[in-house]
Design an enzyme around this catalytic site. Structure first.
Site, PDB file in Angstrom:
ATOM      1  N   ARG A  86     -25.943   5.295 -66.227  1.00 33.81           N
ATOM      2  CA  ARG A  86     -27.317   5.441 -65.701  1.00 33.81           C
ATOM      3  C   ARG A  86     -28.226   4.414 -66.371  1.00 33.81           C
ATOM      4  O   ARG A  86     -28.249   4.313 -67.588  1.00 33.81           O
ATOM      5  CB  ARG A  86     -27.828   6.845 -65.981  1.00 33.81           C
ATOM      6  CG  ARG A  86     -26.842   7.877 -65.429  1.00 33.81           C
ATOM      7  CD  ARG A  86     -27.485   9.093 -64.923  1.00 33.81           C
ATOM      8  NE  ARG A  86     -26.479   9.904 -64.260  1.00 33.81           N
ATOM      9  CZ  ARG A  86     -26.682  11.109 -63.782  1.00 33.81           C
ATOM     10  NH1 ARG A  86     -27.861  11.663 -63.903  1.00 33.81           N
ATOM     11  NH2 ARG A  86     -25.720  11.760 -63.165  1.00 33.81           N
ATOM     12  N   SER A 146     -25.728  20.514 -63.771  1.00 34.65           N
ATOM     13  CA  SER A 146     -26.394  20.894 -62.529  1.00 34.65           C
ATOM     14  C   SER A 146     -25.369  20.868 -61.413  1.00 34.65           C
ATOM     15  O   SER A 146     -24.338  20.199 -61.514  1.00 34.65           O
ATOM     16  CB  SER A 146     -27.602  20.016 -62.241  1.00 34.65           C
ATOM     17  OG  SER A 146     -27.195  18.702 -62.057  1.00 34.65           O
ATOM     18  N   ARG A 165     -31.727  12.929 -76.085  1.00 34.06           N
ATOM     19  CA  ARG A 165     -30.803  13.649 -75.186  1.00 34.06           C
ATOM     20  C   ARG A 165     -30.323  12.814 -74.004  1.00 34.06           C
ATOM     21  O   ARG A 165     -29.720  13.341 -73.078  1.00 34.06           O
ATOM     22  CB  ARG A 165     -31.451  14.961 -74.727  1.00 34.06           C
ATOM     23  CG  ARG A 165     -32.681  14.750 -73.924  1.00 34.06           C
ATOM     24  CD  ARG A 165     -33.642  15.910 -73.964  1.00 34.06           C
ATOM     25  NE  ARG A 165     -34.909  15.421 -73.468  1.00 34.06           N
ATOM     26  CZ  ARG A 165     -35.242  15.403 -72.203  1.00 34.06           C
ATOM     27  NH1 ARG A 165     -34.455  15.898 -71.282  1.00 34.06           N
ATOM     28  NH2 ARG A 165     -36.402  14.901 -71.829  1.00 34.06           N
ATOM     29  N   HIS A 166     -30.629  11.514 -74.009  1.00 38.12           N
ATOM     30  CA  HIS A 166     -30.168  10.636 -72.932  1.00 38.12           C
ATOM     31  C   HIS A 166     -29.292   9.511 -73.459  1.00 38.12           C
ATOM     32  O   HIS A 166     -29.590   8.919 -74.494  1.00 38.12           O
ATOM     33  CB  HIS A 166     -31.354   9.986 -72.201  1.00 38.12           C
ATOM     34  CG  HIS A 166     -32.090  10.929 -71.316  1.00 38.12           C
ATOM     35  ND1 HIS A 166     -33.244  11.547 -71.702  1.00 38.12           N
ATOM     36  CD2 HIS A 166     -31.803  11.366 -70.073  1.00 38.12           C
ATOM     37  CE1 HIS A 166     -33.658  12.330 -70.715  1.00 38.12           C
ATOM     38  NE2 HIS A 166     -32.808  12.246 -69.721  1.00 38.12           N
ATOM     39  N   GLU A 179     -30.906  21.082 -70.475  1.00 37.25           N
ATOM     40  CA  GLU A 179     -30.039  21.152 -69.294  1.00 37.25           C
ATOM     41  C   GLU A 179     -28.663  20.586 -69.647  1.00 37.25           C
ATOM     42  O   GLU A 179     -28.549  19.463 -70.117  1.00 37.25           O
ATOM     43  CB  GLU A 179     -30.662  20.317 -68.161  1.00 37.25           C
ATOM     44  CG  GLU A 179     -29.830  20.353 -66.896  1.00 37.25           C
ATOM     45  CD  GLU A 179     -30.159  19.188 -65.967  1.00 37.25           C
ATOM     46  OE1 GLU A 179     -31.334  19.018 -65.614  1.00 37.25           O
ATOM     47  OE2 GLU A 179     -29.211  18.460 -65.611  1.00 37.25           O
ATOM     48  N   GLU A 192     -31.311   4.361 -66.816  1.00 40.62           N
ATOM     49  CA  GLU A 192     -32.641   4.871 -67.198  1.00 40.62           C
ATOM     50  C   GLU A 192     -33.091   4.198 -68.487  1.00 40.62           C
ATOM     51  O   GLU A 192     -32.296   4.048 -69.412  1.00 40.62           O
ATOM     52  CB  GLU A 192     -32.552   6.387 -67.442  1.00 40.62           C
ATOM     53  CG  GLU A 192     -32.251   7.172 -66.182  1.00 40.62           C
ATOM     54  CD  GLU A 192     -31.415   8.429 -66.443  1.00 40.62           C
ATOM     55  OE1 GLU A 192     -30.763   8.506 -67.490  1.00 40.62           O
ATOM     56  OE2 GLU A 192     -31.417   9.295 -65.552  1.00 40.62           O
ATOM     57  N   ARG A 239     -24.096  16.610 -74.139  1.00 35.82           N
ATOM     58  CA  ARG A 239     -25.165  17.621 -74.241  1.00 35.82           C
ATOM     59  C   ARG A 239     -24.586  18.975 -74.618  1.00 35.82           C
ATOM     60  O   ARG A 239     -25.181  19.731 -75.388  1.00 35.82           O
ATOM     61  CB  ARG A 239     -25.924  17.714 -72.928  1.00 35.82           C
ATOM     62  CG  ARG A 239     -26.807  16.511 -72.728  1.00 35.82           C
ATOM     63  CD  ARG A 239     -27.874  16.846 -71.747  1.00 35.82           C
ATOM     64  NE  ARG A 239     -28.733  15.710 -71.533  1.00 35.82           N
ATOM     65  CZ  ARG A 239     -29.730  15.729 -70.669  1.00 35.82           C
ATOM     66  NH1 ARG A 239     -29.961  16.815 -69.955  1.00 35.82           N
ATOM     67  NH2 ARG A 239     -30.484  14.679 -70.522  1.00 35.82           N
TER      68      ARG A 239
HETATM   69  P1  AMO Z   1     -27.101  15.401 -63.077  1.00 38.63           P
HETATM   70  O1  AMO Z   1     -27.769  14.132 -62.818  1.00 38.63           O
HETATM   71  O2  AMO Z   1     -27.967  16.579 -63.381  1.00 38.63           O
HETATM   72  O3  AMO Z   1     -26.220  15.855 -61.837  1.00 38.63           O
HETATM   73  O4  AMO Z   1     -26.042  15.207 -64.245  1.00 38.63           O
HETATM   74  C1  AMO Z   1     -25.177  16.246 -64.614  1.00 38.63           C
HETATM   75  C2  AMO Z   1     -25.226  16.467 -66.128  1.00 38.63           C
HETATM   76  O5  AMO Z   1     -24.828  15.282 -66.798  1.00 38.63           O
HETATM   77  C3  AMO Z   1     -25.549  15.139 -68.003  1.00 38.63           C
HETATM   78  N1  AMO Z   1     -26.316  13.895 -67.959  1.00 38.63           N
HETATM   79  C4  AMO Z   1     -26.609  13.125 -69.023  1.00 38.63           C
HETATM   80  N2  AMO Z   1     -26.302  13.243 -70.329  1.00 38.63           N
HETATM   81  C5  AMO Z   1     -26.759  12.297 -71.164  1.00 38.63           C
HETATM   82  N3  AMO Z   1     -27.478  11.232 -70.776  1.00 38.63           N
HETATM   83  C6  AMO Z   1     -27.809  11.062 -69.480  1.00 38.63           C
HETATM   84  N4  AMO Z   1     -28.523   9.996 -69.119  1.00 38.63           N
HETATM   85  C7  AMO Z   1     -27.368  12.033 -68.535  1.00 38.63           C
HETATM   86  N5  AMO Z   1     -27.496  12.170 -67.204  1.00 38.63           N
HETATM   87  C8  AMO Z   1     -26.849  13.303 -66.892  1.00 38.63           C
HETATM   88  C9  AMO Z   1     -26.485  16.324 -68.095  1.00 38.63           C
HETATM   89  C10 AMO Z   1     -26.609  16.765 -66.662  1.00 38.63           C
HETATM   90  O6  AMO Z   1     -26.934  18.119 -66.528  1.00 38.63           O
HETATM   91  N6  AMO Z   1     -24.000  14.822 -59.210  1.00 38.63           N
HETATM   92  C11 AMO Z   1     -24.718  15.805 -59.993  1.00 38.63           C
HETATM   93  C12 AMO Z   1     -23.831  16.938 -60.450  1.00 38.63           C
HETATM   94  C13 AMO Z   1     -23.342  17.828 -59.318  1.00 38.63           C
HETATM   95  O7  AMO Z   1     -24.192  18.327 -58.560  1.00 38.63           O
HETATM   96  O8  AMO Z   1     -22.127  18.044 -59.215  1.00 38.63           O
HETATM   97  C14 AMO Z   1     -25.323  15.088 -61.193  1.00 38.63           C
HETATM   98  O9  AMO Z   1     -24.967  14.004 -61.551  1.00 38.63           O
HETATM   99  O10 AMO Z   1     -25.867  17.310 -68.897  1.00 38.63           O
END
Ligand code: AMO
Length: 421
Positions: A201, A347, A209-210, A344, A203, A395
Site C-alpha cells: 500500500r 475487515s 500501525r501502518h 482494526e 499510503e 496488527r
Molecule cells: P483492509 O484494507 O481493511 O481490507 O485490510 C485488511 C487488514 O489488513 C491490515 N492492513 C494493514 N496493516 C498494516 N499496515 C497497513 N497499511 C495495512 N492495511 C491493511 C489491517 C486490515 O484490517 N480486501 C479487504 C479484506 C477483505 O474484505 O477480504 C482489505 O484489504 O489489519
C-alpha cells in the site's frame, strides 16, 4: 560413556573471574540462554579458548548440561570443546548483547539480525511463525486450500489510489494492494480458499500501525448465507490462534510478559449505529456515514476494555464507506471489521455476486467497469454468493503481544522512510 550435546550460537555475554569464564549463549533457534562454565581446573584448553573469546563471536560448543543447576541466567553447561566458527571482527557492536542497555527502535530495525540473538526479539518471531503455522492448520482442518494470487497486477487492485505503480515492459503494472479481486474470482471455481500474503500500500502514513508492505491472512468462501457465516469462521480462527499460542509458546510469551487467554465465542457484534451512540456518550460526535478513524476506534476500544472485552466485531457499516465489492443493503452494507483493544485487525463481509449490481456499485463509487473486465468476467458464469476477510498479521501480533509499534512485528519493515535493510 556419556552423551555429548553440541550447541551452536553467539556469545552474548562473557564474565571472566580469573580461573572461571562464564559464557552466555542463546543456542540454535531457541530462546533459553545457556551459561557455559569454563573452569581452568577442569579443562585448561577450553578455559584458554574462552578467555580469548570476543563477545558476539559464533561458536560451536560440545559438552553436557550440569547435573546441578545454580545459575539464574540460564542452563549451566559444562563444555569439553569450544570451536570459534566465526570471530566477531567489529570493535564497535551497535547493540548490547546482554540486553541490559535498551536500544532505539531504529537501531533494532537497522540491525535486526543482531537483535535476533536476544531472547526477547527472537520470541516475537518464533511466535509469528507459530501464528502462521496455526492458521494453516486451522484452514486445512476446515477444508480450505491454500492459493497464491498475483502480486503484479494489471489493475489498481481495489480501485483505490493507494497502489504502487511500476513499469511492466510496455505497460503500467501495480503491486497488489490485497488479493481481493482474485480471491473472489476463484469463487467461480473453488469453494474455500485462503492465502497468506503480503499487501503493498502506497499510503504516505507514518504511524505506529501502518506499513507499506504488510502481511495478511486472507480467505474467501462460497455458497454462504450472509456475513455472519464469515464472522463465525473468523472468531473460530482467532480462538484457535490464541489457544494454540498459549499452549505452544508459553516460554516465548513469558519472556514478553504476556498472558494469553482465549476470548469467548461469539465475539460481541456492535452495530455501526451503536458505535456512534457509545462515542456520543464519550462526547465524540461523528456524522452518520463517516468512517471510524483512529480516535474513534481507540475510544470504542477503551469502552470495550471496561467491559472486559478484547475482540469485537463492528457490523452494519454504511455502504458509502465500504468498497464496491461489498454487498449493499439499502444504505447499509454486509461488511464487518474485527477490532481488538481499539485497533482494526481485519475487515470482511459478504460480496456482491450479482454482476448487474456489482457494475452499479462500481459506477456509484466512480470506477470504470471497463477497467475491471477481467474480474467481472468471472461473475458471468454462475458466481455463487460468497464472502471472506483479510486479517493483518502484524496488527494481530501488536495486540496479542502488546507491541507498541507495528514495526516490531515484521523483520524488515517497509515504511515511508525505510526501504533497506
Ligand atoms: P483492509 O484494507 O481493511 O481490507 O485490510 C485488511 C487488514 O489488513 C491490515 N492492513 C494493514 N496493516 C498494516 N499496515 C497497513 N497499511 C495495512 N492495511 C491493511 C489491517 C486490515 O484490517 N480486501 C479487504 C479484506 C477483505 O474484505 O477480504 C482489505 O484489504 O489489519
Amino acid at each position: 560413556m556419556f552423551d555429548l550435546e553440541t550447541l551452536c550460537g553467539w556469545i552474548n555475554e562473557k564474565k571472566d573471574i580469573g580461573g572461571i569464564v562464564f559464557l552466555t549463549v542463546v543456542p540454535d533457534n531457541g530462546i533459553k540462554p545457556i551459561v557455559a562454565v569454563c573452569k581452568k581446573g577442569r579443562n585448561p584448553e577450553v578455559w584458554k579458548v574462552a578467555k580469548k573469546l570476543k563477545i558476539g563471536s559464533a561458536v560451536r560448543i560440545d559438552g553436557q548440561y550440569a547435573e546441578t543447576q545454580i545459575s539464574k541466567k540460564g542452563l549451566e553447561f559444562i563444555p569439553c570443546k569450544i570451536v570459534v566458527v566465526s570471530e566477531m571482527s567489529e570493535e564497535k557492536i551497535p547493540i548490547d548483547f546482554s540486553g541490559k542497555t535498551p536500544f532505539l527502535l531504529d537501531t533494532k530495525l537497522d540491525y535486526r539480525y543482531l537483535t535476533l540473538r536476544l531472547p526477547r526479539e527472537r520470541a516475537i518471531f518464533i511466535i509469528r511463525s507459530e501464528i502462521l503455522k496455526l492458521a494453516r492448520e486451522w484452514f486445512y482442518k476446515n477444508g480450505f486450500i491454500e492459493v497464491h494470487t498475483p502480486k503484479l497486477c494489471g489493475a489498481g487492485a481495489e480501485g483505490g489510489a493507494t497502489v504502487f505503480e511500476l513499469n511492466y515492459f510496455e505497460k503500467k503494472a501495480y503491486l497488489a494492494q490485497s488479493p481481493q479481486l482474485y480471491k473472489q474470482m476463484l469463487m467461480s471455481g473453488l469453494e474455500k480458499v485462503f492465502e497468506i500474503t503480503p499487501y503493498f500500500r502506497a499510503e504516505k502514513f507514518s504511524t505506529t500501525r501502518h506499513l507499506n508492505e504488510s502481511w495478511g491472512i486472507d480467505m474467501e468462501v462460497g455458497f454462504i448465507d450472509n456475513e455472519e457465516d464469515i464472522m463465525r469462521l473468523l472468531e473460530d480462527l482467532i480462538v484457535h490462534l490464541v489457544e494454540g499460542l498459549a499452549e505452544r509458546c508459553s516460554k516465548e510469551l513469558k519472556i514478553l510478559n504476556v498472558k494469553l487467554k482465549a476470548p469467548e465465542k461469539p465475539f460481541p457484534r456492535i452495530k455501526y449505529d451503536e458505535v456512534l451512540e457509545i462515542l456520543r456518550r464519550r462526547g465524540v460526535e461523528i456524522e452518520w456515514g463517516e468512517d471510524l478513524g483512529d480516535r474513534e476506534e481507540k475510544i470504542l476500544g477503551e469502552e470495550m476494555t471496561k467491559s472486559g472485552i478484547d475482540f469485537y466485531f463492528i457490523t452494519k457499516y454504511p455502504w458509502k464507506v465500504k468498497p464496491f465489492y461489498i454487498m449493499r443493503e439499502n444504505y447499509l452494507s454486509r461488511s464487518f471489521d474485527l477490532d481488538c483493544k481499539g485497533l482494526e485487525l481485519a475487515s470482511g463481509g459478504q460480496r456482491e455476486h450479482r454482476i448487474n449490481e456489482l457494475v452499479n456499485n462500481m459506477l456509484e463509487k466512480g470506477l470504470n467497469p471497463k477497467d475491471f473486465e477481467f474480474y467481472l468476467e468471472a461473475f458471468r458464469y454462475a458466481m455463487p454468493p460468497h464472502g471472506g476477510y483479510g486479517l493483518g498479521v502484524e496488527r494481530l501480533m501488536m495486540k496479542l503481544l502488546n507491541l507498541e509499534n507495528i514495526r516490531e512485528a515484521i523483520l524488515f519493515p517497509r515504511d515511508r522512510w525505510r526501504l533497506v535493510p
